[in-house]
Enzyme design. Structure first.
Site, PDB file in Angstrom:
ATOM      1  N   ASP A  69      47.061  37.706  46.588  1.00 52.89           N
ATOM      2  CA  ASP A  69      45.977  38.671  46.444  1.00 52.89           C
ATOM      3  C   ASP A  69      46.513  39.953  45.807  1.00 52.89           C
ATOM      4  O   ASP A  69      47.411  39.891  44.971  1.00 52.89           O
ATOM      5  CB  ASP A  69      45.336  38.931  47.818  1.00 52.89           C
ATOM      6  CG  ASP A  69      43.846  39.203  47.730  1.00 52.89           C
ATOM      7  OD1 ASP A  69      43.474  40.239  47.155  1.00 52.89           O
ATOM      8  OD2 ASP A  69      43.048  38.398  48.239  1.00 52.89           O
TER       9      ASP A  69
ATOM     10  N   HIS B 234      41.659  44.841  48.771  1.00 51.78           N
ATOM     11  CA  HIS B 234      41.207  43.452  48.879  1.00 51.78           C
ATOM     12  C   HIS B 234      42.237  42.581  49.594  1.00 51.78           C
ATOM     13  O   HIS B 234      41.905  41.793  50.489  1.00 51.78           O
ATOM     14  CB  HIS B 234      40.927  42.920  47.474  1.00 51.78           C
ATOM     15  CG  HIS B 234      40.210  41.612  47.418  1.00 51.78           C
ATOM     16  ND1 HIS B 234      40.862  40.396  47.546  1.00 51.78           N
ATOM     17  CD2 HIS B 234      38.897  41.313  47.226  1.00 51.78           C
ATOM     18  CE1 HIS B 234      39.985  39.415  47.430  1.00 51.78           C
ATOM     19  NE2 HIS B 234      38.782  39.939  47.235  1.00 51.78           N
TER      20      HIS B 234
ATOM     21  N   SER C  68      35.487  35.721  48.826  1.00 57.69           N
ATOM     22  CA  SER C  68      36.829  36.226  49.122  1.00 57.69           C
ATOM     23  C   SER C  68      37.015  36.427  50.616  1.00 57.69           C
ATOM     24  O   SER C  68      38.127  36.332  51.130  1.00 57.69           O
ATOM     25  CB  SER C  68      37.064  37.570  48.419  1.00 57.69           C
ATOM     26  OG  SER C  68      37.446  37.409  47.087  1.00 57.69           O
TER      27      SER C  68
END
Length: 754
Positions: free
Chosen positions: A134, A208, A536
């Site tokens: 990520d 994220h 996600s």
């Protein structure tokens, strides 16, 4: 003296020449596949051999040995063509693909008040390592607290890298590894880092990666919330599992060369699960870097979970469709963040919001819509609003094109005091809560249509926005998120995708202190946790659950774990009604939810599993229109024997069915199930058919005498006479059950290839 026309012609010729020169010499990153076994003995390593084939050693970016056989290099098109023709050992060259990110209450919603409610399982998951590819990690997050964690498993071979604003000492017994891979990104950015905000290290400056890794395996953090919303204990799915992060995503995206290098390293490091909340468009498996890397991971016992994508409700938009990958769509929780717009005509519109600033008081404000400097003012794009008209008012903005939170920032910058974001047909009735920079709520399409009509028809429309915090036990739930990407699978339609859905709307998890919760540069707020939505978010839920299953059943293969999660998934919501689709509130189907919503309690004891060996995956690949070289690219073997290939890709022992008639009236598949329940077990079959298809299963009863025993059954699907050959799809299911277990497989029927 030359005439003006001839001078103009000369300039045009020179400009064209310079353009062509630049175009032909522009360098790009290429991924080069090599016959691994061809390395001459004169070279000590493959790295040395690969370097010898390049004009400059500095052109070589990565050498791949595990997830892929070959290397990546920074070349111009002439160099790439020359390399391909220079040696029979160079099997394929393709441009570096770009992938994008698919961007609490969850454990309770899944029934995980403790890890599966099995007290011993929490400690046994200490040995599970979840690798997350990520944007990196914020190691100071409380979700990486390693209190009472035992020593790091001896199988771990990875490391914690030091780098810009990141000390290797920041890792601990919870966050055991952190690496970054940026060569592909740097080359695409002109050889360096284009953004001042980039951190040349595993540090997460985006948020994220911290969110996904703490969702998968974050430690329990009491009194967590996002600006007062979703207050409670925040924890990941596998709270005692270890986390290893691999930073592969940067400001411009996630490059395949970096992803392959990270997967290569993660496999060697010793991870048990790989979680990738990213993806791109469809490509043949031999050109899909994630699929290639995931095959090597699967072969070594590593479970790979990938997000399905956020391109729903568009048909055939699902990403990461390789059958050896768990493809995860998104659904809602039973938690909501209600907000209301009290209109001047007495009506009250219901929406959602995570706004946490100063409220609007008690005085309604004037409403405006589509008031700006361009035709895009209805979308509230940057620079589209006329501040002289919207100042001091509430602005209605259509959802779409630009980010939801950016719309609020545009309204605020134009002098607006509030915003109502109204869905269009593309998003339907799906409501995603956001932490806007000004008072704002989001409403569905039907409500949005009423609102737009009110603004147009009333001489002085007004509204007052009211925010009501957090509400639990929302019904119905789960509902399939409108943004969740849909089937059918365009690469291999005979494999049903997505596989399952998991929680992916309004998910609370850890956050980076480098950026505000909206991700906007102008957002100066800092929070330890954030609420986000996307596949996600659903992907790491399944990654964590896979880690728990791995701890409970260390002997299970990745395919067995996947089967357990799929065949025990449910298709009824908390009102006992069939799952619905947030896009239009219609009934959902397996192209949207796959096998259903995951149920970890039942997945712990599925009764039967559909296991798949590496050899069976090779037989599957042989059934596709691929050359032997293409298949070798995926399986990384010197040669492949396709003499025992499947007659149809749908013959793969997959836990779900996707039947493509394609001009045939009869399709017949054989499946094999393995008993992982009680030694002496009897299962009977139940068929839920489709209007245009007849289904028969033989035998109709499976009797087992021992754990690990395998039984086969054959299903015959017959398209009824008179069915028109259209793009329509129908659905059914096949369920094997006994008093203790229901082992359910969805079936999708189509008559034409998409």
């Amino acid at each position: 003296m030359a005439s003006s026309s001839s001078s103009s012609s000369s300039i045009t010729i020179i400009t064209t020449f310079l353009f062509l020169l630049l175009h032909t010499t522009a360098k790009k990153t290429y991924i080069i596949r090599v016959n691994h076994s061809d390395k001459p003995e004169s070279f000590l390593t493959h790295h040395d051999w690969y370097t010898s084939q390049l004009n400059s050693e500095s052109s070589l970016l990565y050498t791949y040995t595990t997830s892929f056989h070959g290397f990546s290099a920074y070349l111009d098109s002439t160099e790439a063509d020359s390399l391909l023709s220079s040696s029979n050992s160079i099997l394929d060259i393709f441009e570096d693909p770009l992938y994008t990110l698919h961007t609490t209450r969850t454990p309770e919603f899944l029934g995980l008040n403790s890890e599966f409610g099995v007290h011993d399982l929490g400690s046994s998951s200490n040995g599970v390592i979840i690798g997350v590819l990520d944007t990196g990690v914020w190691p100071e997050s409380r979700s990486f607290d390693d209190t009472d964690m035992p020593e790091i498993p001896s199988k771990w071979k990875g490391e914690c890298e030091s780098g810009s604003d990141f000390d290797s000492k920041l890792c601990n017994k919870k966050l055991i590894g952190a690496r970054s891979f940026s060569k592909g990104f740097q080359m695409a950015s002109g050889g360096g880092f284009s953004s001042k905000r980039e951190s040349v290290s595993p540090r997460d400056v985006d948020g994220h990666g911290t969110h996904t890794s703490t969702t998968a395996a974050g430690s329990a953090v009491r009194n967590a919330s996002f600006l007062g919303y979703a207050a409670g204990t925040a924890r990941g799915m596998a709270t005692r599992a270890r986390v290893a992060t691999y930073k592969v995503c940067w400001s411009t995206g996630c490059f395949g060369s970096d992803i392959l290098a990270a997967m290569d390293r993660a496999i060697l490091d010793g991870v048990d699960v790989l979680s990738l909340s990213l993806g791109g468009g469809s490509a043949p498996y031999y050109r899909d870097t994630i699929a290639i890397g995931a095959f090597s991971a699967m072969e070594r016992g590593v479970f790979v979970s990938c997000s399905a994508g956020n391109s729903g409700p568009t048909r055939a938009s699902v990403a990461n469709v390789a059958p050896w990958v768990m493809t995860v769509g998104a659904g809602t929780l039973d938690r909501d963040f209600p907000a209301f717009a009290n209109l001047g005509n007495g009506k009250r519109l219901t929406g959602v919001s995570l706004y946490s600033g100063v409220g609007m008081g008690t005085k309604p404000l004037e409403l405006v819509y589509n008031k700006g400097n361009s035709s895009s003012s209805n979308l509230c794009l940057p620079g589209s609003l006329d501040s002289s008209i919207v100042r001091g008012k509430i602005v209605v903005c259509d959802r779409g094109v630009n980010a939801r939170v950016e719309k609020g920032a545009v309204v605020r910058d134009a002098g607006g005091l509030g915003m109502i974001m109204a869905n269009t047909a593309a998003s339907g009735e799906e409501l995603v809560a956001d932490s806007h920079l000004l008072p704002a709520i989001a409403v569905g399409k039907k409500t949005g249509d009423l609102l737009r009509e009110y603004v147009k028809s009333d001489s002085k429309p007004t509204a007052l926005l009211v925010f009501k915090g957090t509400v639990l036990d929302v019904k119905p739930s789960p509902v399939v998120a409108a943004f969740s990407s849909r089937g059918p699978n365009t690469v291999t339609p005979e494999i049903l995708k997505p596989d399952v859905i998991g929680p992916g709307v309004n998910i609370l998890a850890g956050w980076s202190d480098a950026i505000g919760p909206t991700g906007l540069d102008k957002d100066s707020r800092r929070t330890q946790f954030n609420i986000m939505s996307g596949t996600s978010m659903s992907c790491p839920h399944i990654s964590g659950l896979a880690g728990l299953l791995k701890a409970a059943h260390p002997e299970w293969s990745p395919s067995a774990i996947k089967s357990a999660l799929m065949t025990t998934a449910y298709v009824l919501d908390n009102t006992n009604a069939p799952l619905h689709d947030a896009a239009d509130n219609s009934l959902s189907n397996p192209y949207a939810h796959g096998s259903g919503h995951v149920d970890p309690q039942k997945a712990l004891s599925p009764g039967l599993v559909y296991d798949i060996s590496t050899e069976e995956y090779i037989r599957f690949l042989c059934s596709l229109d691929y050359t032997v070289d293409h298949i070798v690219a995926i399986v990384k073997r010197p040669s492949v024997n396709c003499s025992k290939k499947f007659s149809d890709p749908g013959q793969l022992n997959y836990p779900s069915f996707s039947v493509l008639f394609g001009g045939k009236r009869v399709v017949r598949y054989t499946r094999e199930v393995t008993n992982v329940g009680a030694a002496s077990s009897v299962y009977k079959v139940t068929v839920n058919g489709a209007p245009s298809v007849g289904i028969s299963v033989k035998p109709s009863k499976l009797s087992f005498k021992s754990v690990g025993e395998k039984k086969r059954y054959t299903v015959t699907f017959v398209s009824k006479k008179g069915v028109s050959m259209t793009n329509k799809a129908e659905f059914g299911s096949i369920t094997w059950s006994n008093p203790q277990h229901e082992v359910r497989s969805p079936v999708a029927f189509s008559w034409n290839r998409f």
